[in-house]
Structures are given as C-alpha cells and as structure tokens.
Design a protein around this motif. Structure first.
Motif, PDB file in Angstrom:
ATOM      1  N   THR A  98      -6.718  -2.334  -0.257  1.00 28.72           N
ATOM      2  CA  THR A  98      -6.219  -1.525  -1.374  1.00 28.72           C
ATOM      3  C   THR A  98      -4.700  -1.504  -1.380  1.00 28.72           C
ATOM      4  OG1 THR A  98      -8.191  -0.119  -1.435  1.00 28.72           O
ATOM      5  CG2 THR A  98      -6.154   0.796  -2.348  1.00 28.72           C
ATOM      6  N   ALA A  99      -4.116  -1.909  -2.506  1.00 29.12           N
ATOM      7  CA  ALA A  99      -2.660  -2.010  -2.616  1.00 29.12           C
ATOM      8  C   ALA A  99      -2.300  -2.462  -4.034  1.00 29.12           C
ATOM      9  CB  ALA A  99      -2.104  -3.004  -1.612  1.00 29.12           C
ATOM     10  N   VAL A 100      -1.025  -2.412  -4.326  1.00 30.84           N
ATOM     11  CA  VAL A 100      -0.508  -3.086  -5.516  1.00 30.84           C
ATOM     12  C   VAL A 100      -0.141  -4.504  -5.094  1.00 30.84           C
ATOM     13  CG1 VAL A 100       1.266  -3.140  -7.298  1.00 30.84           C
ATOM     14  CG2 VAL A 100       0.359  -0.941  -6.510  1.00 30.84           C
ATOM     15  N   TYR A 101      -0.644  -5.467  -5.818  1.00 28.43           N
ATOM     16  CA  TYR A 101      -0.416  -6.875  -5.499  1.00 28.43           C
ATOM     17  C   TYR A 101       0.626  -7.457  -6.443  1.00 28.43           C
ATOM     18  CZ  TYR A 101      -4.288  -6.978  -2.230  1.00 28.43           C
ATOM     19  OH  TYR A 101      -5.104  -6.753  -1.147  1.00 28.43           O
ATOM     20  N   ALA A 104       0.851  -1.186   0.000  1.00 25.53           N
ATOM     21  CA  ALA A 104       0.000   0.000   0.000  1.00 25.53           C
ATOM     22  C   ALA A 104       0.887   1.237   0.000  1.00 25.53           C
ATOM     23  CB  ALA A 104      -0.906  -0.019   1.224  1.00 25.53           C
ATOM     24  N   PRO A 105       0.358   2.366  -0.438  1.00 23.54           N
ATOM     25  CA  PRO A 105       1.155   3.595  -0.470  1.00 23.54           C
ATOM     26  C   PRO A 105       1.735   3.934   0.895  1.00 23.54           C
ATOM     27  CG  PRO A 105      -0.864   3.907  -1.693  1.00 23.54           C
ATOM     28  CD  PRO A 105      -0.984   2.581  -1.012  1.00 23.54           C
ATOM     29  N   GLY A 106       3.036   4.203   0.927  1.00 22.09           N
ATOM     30  CA  GLY A 106       3.693   4.582   2.167  1.00 22.09           C
ATOM     31  C   GLY A 106       3.968   3.446   3.127  1.00 22.09           C
ATOM     32  N   LYS A 107       3.679   2.224   2.703  1.00 23.83           N
ATOM     33  CA  LYS A 107       3.888   1.064   3.575  1.00 23.83           C
ATOM     34  C   LYS A 107       4.861   0.085   2.933  1.00 23.83           C
ATOM     35  CE  LYS A 107      -0.563   1.247   5.954  1.00 23.83           C
ATOM     36  NZ  LYS A 107      -1.748   0.451   6.392  1.00 23.83           N
TER      37      LYS A 107
END
Length: 125
Positions: free
Chosen positions: A90-93, A39-42
């Motif tokens: 929500t994230a890039v997988y 996820a953004p920022g993680k």
C-alpha cells in the motif's frame, strides 16, 4: 517531458493490479523508466526500473518475483504489473524518468528528473 500515471485502486491480499504511465515529450525506448512508491510517513523508495531499449529490468528485493515492469513503445507507455499483492505494498506509486541520454540506472529518487503525479494503491488484508 510529462508523465501520466494511472491504474491504481483497491485490491485484496494476493490480488493483482496493473499500473500504466504514459510519457509525452520523450521517446520511451530512449529512456530509463522507473517506478517508485511512498507509503504514509515513509520515504519514497525504488520499486522497479527498465533500461534504455528495455533489455534489462531491476527490482527491489521486496517486489522481486511479484512485480514486472515492461514497456509498449508504440503507446509510449510503461507498465507495472503487480501480483501477489500484500498490505505492505500500500502506497502512492510514481513513475519517473531520468534526463535525456542517460543510460545508468539509479535507485535513488533524486537521480530522476521527471515524475508522474502518483497513483494510489491500497491492499486490504
């Protein structure tokens, strides 16, 4: 070894999506396959993995009971069926695999040598 991920998109809370990852240059049933997300920022985090031959599956606590990892050896493809989606999914997988002949499953990204390009999953509230 090349991995091609697809199937991401937009879903509503409680909805479902299925991600696919087609592998070339490696026989799927001789490989550990895994899904991670970022996820953004993680940091990138472990989501699910399936053992060599597909006899065992492993999930993070956050997706256990909602996501299912599976393989189709004929298509050399690994899937991630995602149900009861939440906004925090929500994230890039990313799909990933370890080196040839490795049978030990790890949950850390640095243990995986080959990665797909990532597919965006967005869950709206």
């Amino acid at each position: 070894v090349q991995l091609q991920a697809s199937g991401g998109g937009l879903a509503q809370t409680g909805g479902s999506l299925r991600l696919s990852c087609t592998v070339s240059g490696r026989t799927l049933n001789k490989s550990i396959m895994a899904w991670f997300r970022q996820a953004p920022g993680k940091e990138r985090e472990f989501v699910a993995a399936i053992s060599v031959g597909g006899s065992s599956t492993y999930y993070s606590n956050s997706v256990e009971g909602r996501f299912t990892i599976s393989t189709d050896n004929a298509k050399n493809t690994v899937y991630l069926q995602m149900s009861s989606l939440k906004p925090e999914d929500t994230a890039v997988y990313y799909c990933a695999t370890r080196g040839s002949g490795v049978t030990v499953i790890h949950r850390t990204p640095r243990s995986y040598q080959f990665w797909g390009q990532g597919t965006q999953v967005t869950v709206s509230s």
